[in-house]
Write an enzyme that holds these catalytic residues in place. Sequence first.
Site, PDB file in Angstrom:
ATOM      1  N   ASP A   1      13.744 -12.579  15.578  1.00 51.93           N
ATOM      2  CA  ASP A   1      14.659 -13.420  16.139  1.00 51.93           C
ATOM      3  C   ASP A   1      15.265 -12.438  17.396  1.00 51.93           C
ATOM      4  OD1 ASP A   1      14.352 -15.789  14.235  1.00 51.93           O
ATOM      5  OD2 ASP A   1      15.303 -14.304  12.836  1.00 51.93           O
TER       6      ASP A   1
ATOM      7  N   HIS B   1      18.068 -16.598   9.252  1.00 52.20           N
ATOM      8  CA  HIS B   1      16.621 -16.711   9.804  1.00 52.20           C
ATOM      9  C   HIS B   1      16.123 -18.203   9.911  1.00 52.20           C
ATOM     10  CE1 HIS B   1      12.695 -15.942  11.304  1.00 52.20           C
ATOM     11  NE2 HIS B   1      12.280 -16.307  10.408  1.00 52.20           N
TER      12      HIS B   1
HETATM   13  N1  LIG Z   1      11.284 -13.476   8.365  1.00 47.89           N
HETATM   14  C1  LIG Z   1      10.656 -13.796   9.369  1.00 47.89           C
HETATM   15  O1  LIG Z   1      10.848 -13.615  10.296  1.00 47.89           O
HETATM   16  C2  LIG Z   1       9.153 -14.290   9.005  1.00 47.89           C
HETATM   17  C3  LIG Z   1       8.790 -14.607   7.598  1.00 47.89           C
HETATM   18  N2  LIG Z   1       7.645 -15.322   7.541  1.00 47.89           N
HETATM   19  C4  LIG Z   1       7.190 -15.430   6.166  1.00 47.89           C
HETATM   20  O2  LIG Z   1       6.274 -14.627   5.566  1.00 47.89           O
HETATM   21  C5  LIG Z   1       5.513 -15.246   4.538  1.00 47.89           C
HETATM   22  C6  LIG Z   1       4.292 -14.700   4.311  1.00 47.89           C
HETATM   23  O3  LIG Z   1       3.499 -15.385   5.654  1.00 47.89           O
HETATM   24  P1  LIG Z   1       1.910 -15.055   6.090  1.00 47.89           P
HETATM   25  O4  LIG Z   1       1.552 -13.647   5.904  1.00 47.89           O
HETATM   26  O5  LIG Z   1       1.747 -16.012   7.302  1.00 47.89           O
HETATM   27  O6  LIG Z   1       1.498 -16.228   4.587  1.00 47.89           O
HETATM   28  P2  LIG Z   1      -0.126 -16.193   3.984  1.00 47.89           P
HETATM   29  O7  LIG Z   1      -0.225 -17.287   3.216  1.00 47.89           O
HETATM   30  O8  LIG Z   1      -0.927 -15.873   5.141  1.00 47.89           O
HETATM   31  O9  LIG Z   1      -0.052 -14.775   3.223  1.00 47.89           O
HETATM   32  C7  LIG Z   1       0.752 -14.793   2.154  1.00 47.89           C
HETATM   33  C8  LIG Z   1       0.256 -14.027   0.993  1.00 47.89           C
HETATM   34  O10 LIG Z   1       1.100 -13.695   0.016  1.00 47.89           O
HETATM   35  C9  LIG Z   1       0.343 -13.892  -1.356  1.00 47.89           C
HETATM   36  N3  LIG Z   1       1.445 -14.313  -2.361  1.00 47.89           N
HETATM   37  C10 LIG Z   1       1.833 -15.406  -2.777  1.00 47.89           C
HETATM   38  N4  LIG Z   1       2.694 -15.300  -3.566  1.00 47.89           N
HETATM   39  C11 LIG Z   1       2.792 -13.870  -4.115  1.00 47.89           C
HETATM   40  C12 LIG Z   1       3.543 -13.203  -5.285  1.00 47.89           C
HETATM   41  N5  LIG Z   1       4.066 -13.939  -5.917  1.00 47.89           N
HETATM   42  N6  LIG Z   1       3.166 -11.968  -5.303  1.00 47.89           N
HETATM   43  C13 LIG Z   1       2.450 -11.236  -4.155  1.00 47.89           C
HETATM   44  N7  LIG Z   1       1.818 -11.755  -3.315  1.00 47.89           N
HETATM   45  C14 LIG Z   1       1.858 -13.465  -3.119  1.00 47.89           C
HETATM   46  C15 LIG Z   1      -0.640 -14.928  -0.943  1.00 47.89           C
HETATM   47  O11 LIG Z   1      -1.561 -14.817  -1.861  1.00 47.89           O
HETATM   48  C16 LIG Z   1      -1.171 -14.514   0.136  1.00 47.89           C
HETATM   49  O12 LIG Z   1      -1.901 -13.498   0.295  1.00 47.89           O
HETATM   50  C17 LIG Z   1       5.873 -16.549   4.595  1.00 47.89           C
HETATM   51  O13 LIG Z   1       6.654 -17.038   3.549  1.00 47.89           O
HETATM   52  C18 LIG Z   1       6.353 -16.908   6.198  1.00 47.89           C
HETATM   53  O14 LIG Z   1       7.324 -18.083   6.145  1.00 47.89           O
HETATM   54  C19 LIG Z   1       6.743 -15.485   8.692  1.00 47.89           C
HETATM   55  C20 LIG Z   1       6.852 -15.000   9.805  1.00 47.89           C
HETATM   56  C21 LIG Z   1       8.188 -14.525  10.261  1.00 47.89           C
HETATM   57  O1  LIG Z   2       8.705 -20.118  11.329  1.00 51.35           O
HETATM   58  C1  LIG Z   2       8.325 -19.895  10.419  1.00 51.35           C
HETATM   59  O2  LIG Z   2       8.047 -20.653   9.386  1.00 51.35           O
HETATM   60  C2  LIG Z   2       7.775 -18.415  10.335  1.00 51.35           C
HETATM   61  C3  LIG Z   2       8.698 -17.702  10.800  1.00 51.35           C
HETATM   62  O3  LIG Z   2       9.683 -17.121   9.840  1.00 51.35           O
HETATM   63  C4  LIG Z   2       9.023 -17.443  12.137  1.00 51.35           C
HETATM   64  O4  LIG Z   2       7.921 -17.436  13.000  1.00 51.35           O
HETATM   65  O5  LIG Z   2      10.090 -17.304  12.490  1.00 51.35           O
END
Ligand SMILES: NC(=O)C1=CN([C@@H]2O[C@H](COP(=O)(O)OP(=O)(O)OC[C@H]3O[C@@H](n4cnc5c(N)ncnc54)[C@H](O)[C@@H]3O)[C@@H](O)[C@H]2O)C=CC1
Ligand SMILES: O=C([O-])CC(=O)C(=O)O
Length: 325
Positions: free
Chosen positions: A159, A187
């Site tokens: 952000d 967030h």
């Molecule tokens: N804080 C932030 O600014 C942001 C947060 N996110 C969040 O990050 C997270 C991951 O996003 P992506 O990589 O795109 O998702 P993705 O679905 O591509 O990958 C998630 C991975 O986590 C694994 N997983 C699920 N449960 C698990 C557990 N209990 N233990 C270990 N691994 C586990 C899945 O098998 C998968 O490989 C989401 O919750 C998303 O919303 C995404 C972008 C920005």
């Molecule tokens: O928006 C979402 O769900 C993924 C995220 O946290 C971001 O891009 O800021």
Amino acid sequence: MKQPVRVAVTGAAGQIGYALLFRIASGEMLGKDQPVILQLLDLPQAQNAVKGVMMELQDCAFPLLADMIATDDPEVAFKDADVAILVGARPRGPGMERADLLQANAQIFTVQGAALNKVASRDVKVLVVGNPANTNAYIAMKSAPDLPAKNFTAMLRLDHNRAASQIAEKTGKAVGSIEKLCVWGNHSPTMYADYRFASIGGESVKELINDQVWNAEVFLPTVGKRGAAIIEARGLSSAASAANAAIDHIRDWVLGTNGQWVTMGVPSDGSYGIPEGIVFGFPVTCANGEYQIVQGLEIDEFSQERINKTLKELEEEKDGVKDLL
Ligand SMILES: NC(=O)C1=CN([C@@H]2O[C@H](COP(=O)(O)OP(=O)(O)OC[C@H]3O[C@@H](n4cnc5c(N)ncnc54)[C@H](O)[C@@H]3O)[C@@H](O)[C@H]2O)C=CC1
Ligand SMILES: O=C([O-])CC(=O)C(=O)O
């Protein structure tokens, strides 16, 4: 040669993992002289995919990658971890808010907080990326009573970086020249990106822009809803920019910010009237491996309203998970 640092990454087979691991192994996070050991956690059904990522990591022949392991057991992944980046969680799809993920993801962070409590380094630096990041960090922190609460942080850096880029575009100035920017709160779309204190080459950003209507009606909604805009455009939530923000967050925490402000979601110490323990985006500076909340900033009426709104949402999320803790 320095001793290797143990970096645990969860969700290693996911899309953020794929954008993150190669940069950690190349030294972009902890420095070009710092060897790392990667300890990768994912679900049992994702272990094959993790193996593939490890094959690619191996094929990069990174001189700083001292070792790596893959596991589906948090107590193996977090063993002696110095840094833990908790990415693994379900991402949202179109039409969802991040808070809608709370029930699906909260349990992950009780289990992983307890595992960190049991086996990680007592100085482990934890960054929660999985959404809703602030409340998940709160859950992990509460599930790890033997670790210092200050070790648990949530990612607001994406952000912060988004806000910086919007300001650079608006002012026509270089993004790297912006100082003293911050994002308060959750967030989520209630976050409050605040450029009242920001400057570019000594000039006040607020005066350069001088447009409160743009602030309230363009800037804040653009930054607040950027995640949703990416999902709309890509069909998937942001990944490379999220991985980049995670690298920025940990690098600055470990290596310091030289007095520059950055935004981190950290457990409140009561600063700015935010109740103690709530994981809230604050302006911080980092030195000697510690962050410090920037103190003494004036909060005007508009800002207080925004801060109250994002705090209220975090208190509601906290209330929603109280049965888990
Ligand atoms: N804080 C932030 O600014 C942001 C947060 N996110 C969040 O990050 C997270 C991951 O996003 P992506 O990589 O795109 O998702 P993705 O679905 O591509 O990958 C998630 C991975 O986590 C694994 N997983 C699920 N449960 C698990 C557990 N209990 N233990 C270990 N691994 C586990 C899945 O098998 C998968 O490989 C989401 O919750 C998303 O919303 C995404 C972008 C920005
Ligand atoms: O928006 C979402 O769900 C993924 C995220 O946290 C971001 O891009 O800021």
